[in-house]
Design a protein around this motif. Sequence first.
Motif, PDB file in Angstrom:
ATOM      1  N   SER A  38       7.422  -2.102   4.817  1.00 27.32           N
ATOM      2  CA  SER A  38       8.269  -0.816   4.806  1.00 27.32           C
ATOM      3  C   SER A  38       7.092  -0.799   3.291  1.00 27.32           C
ATOM      4  N   ILE A  39       7.513  -1.621   2.073  1.00 26.91           N
ATOM      5  CA  ILE A  39       7.868  -1.643   0.932  1.00 26.91           C
ATOM      6  C   ILE A  39       6.353  -2.468   0.336  1.00 26.91           C
ATOM      7  N   ILE A  40       5.897  -3.312   1.039  1.00 27.09           N
ATOM      8  CA  ILE A  40       4.651  -3.190   1.250  1.00 27.09           C
ATOM      9  C   ILE A  40       3.351  -2.197   1.969  1.00 27.09           C
ATOM     10  N   LEU A  41       3.768  -1.939   2.568  1.00 31.49           N
ATOM     11  CA  LEU A  41       2.982  -0.950   2.943  1.00 31.49           C
ATOM     12  C   LEU A  41       2.802   0.511   2.271  1.00 31.49           C
ATOM     13  N   CYS A  42       3.759   0.356   1.883  1.00 31.33           N
ATOM     14  CA  CYS A  42       3.547   1.796   0.770  1.00 31.33           C
ATOM     15  C   CYS A  42       3.476   1.340  -0.651  1.00 31.33           C
ATOM     16  N   ALA A  43       3.721  -0.294  -1.294  1.00 31.27           N
ATOM     17  CA  ALA A  43       2.296  -0.408  -2.092  1.00 31.27           C
ATOM     18  C   ALA A  43       1.279  -0.496  -2.093  1.00 31.27           C
ATOM     19  N   LEU A  44       0.877  -0.542  -0.802  1.00 30.40           N
ATOM     20  CA  LEU A  44      -1.072  -1.197  -0.438  1.00 30.40           C
ATOM     21  C   LEU A  44      -1.977   0.504  -0.601  1.00 30.40           C
ATOM     22  N   ALA A  45      -0.632   1.522   0.277  1.00 28.99           N
ATOM     23  CA  ALA A  45      -0.865   2.817   0.292  1.00 28.99           C
ATOM     24  C   ALA A  45      -1.534   3.812  -1.709  1.00 28.99           C
ATOM     25  N   GLY A  46      -0.179   3.109  -2.425  1.00 27.62           N
ATOM     26  CA  GLY A  46      -0.364   3.672  -3.509  1.00 27.62           C
ATOM     27  C   GLY A  46      -1.638   3.133  -4.731  1.00 27.62           C
ATOM     28  N   LEU A  47      -1.585   1.795  -4.402  1.00 26.26           N
ATOM     29  CA  LEU A  47      -2.934   1.420  -4.346  1.00 26.26           C
ATOM     30  C   LEU A  47      -4.695   2.231  -4.159  1.00 26.26           C
ATOM     31  N   VAL A  48      -4.408   2.185  -3.013  1.00 31.12           N
ATOM     32  CA  VAL A  48      -5.512   2.514  -2.516  1.00 31.12           C
ATOM     33  C   VAL A  48      -5.979   4.068  -2.455  1.00 31.12           C
ATOM     34  N   ARG A  49      -4.847   4.726  -2.911  1.00 31.01           N
ATOM     35  CA  ARG A  49      -4.252   6.211  -3.329  1.00 31.01           C
ATOM     36  C   ARG A  49      -4.750   6.483  -4.611  1.00 31.01           C
ATOM     37  N   ARG A  50      -4.731   5.188  -5.285  1.00 37.62           N
ATOM     38  CA  ARG A  50      -4.730   5.527  -6.819  1.00 37.62           C
ATOM     39  C   ARG A  50      -2.953   6.071  -7.064  1.00 37.62           C
ATOM     40  N   GLU A  51      -2.259   6.258  -6.966  1.00 34.66           N
ATOM     41  CA  GLU A  51      -1.483   7.214  -6.873  1.00 34.66           C
ATOM     42  C   GLU A  51      -0.878   6.469  -8.931  1.00 34.66           C
ATOM     43  N   PRO A  52      -0.461   7.348  -9.277  1.00 36.05           N
ATOM     44  CA  PRO A  52       0.078   6.223 -10.737  1.00 36.05           C
ATOM     45  C   PRO A  52       1.652   6.099 -10.577  1.00 36.05           C
ATOM     46  N   LEU A  53       1.400   5.427 -11.006  1.00 38.98           N
ATOM     47  CA  LEU A  53       3.118   4.208 -10.401  1.00 38.98           C
ATOM     48  C   LEU A  53       4.183   5.013 -10.842  1.00 38.98           C
TER      49      LEU A  53
END
Length: 92
Positions: free
Chosen positions: A49-64
């Motif tokens: 889930s950690i990896i999936l959330c990081a990938l989703a944040g990258l793909v959606r270009r959400e601010p860190l």
Amino acid sequence: MPQSSDMSRFLSPTRVIARFCVRVALLAAFAAFGSVGFARSLAALLWMSIILCALAGLVRREPLFGAVLNHWDEGVAFGALFALVRVVDALA
């Protein structure tokens, strides 16, 4: 703070927290049926889930470090749960 035109992209904090709680409940339910034990299964699912959330944040270009909750914050919460599960499993 995001611009008003960007606000439609972001979910309300209540919805993000609800999404997180539903995901944790589903992970716990799946971990209950794991053949390697609940703690090890839950730890593996939390790691994914950690990896999936990081990938989703990258793909959606959400601010860190954005002003609103997003997948990055959810990934940090999963990371905290992962660490807690590992510590409790090591103590048991």
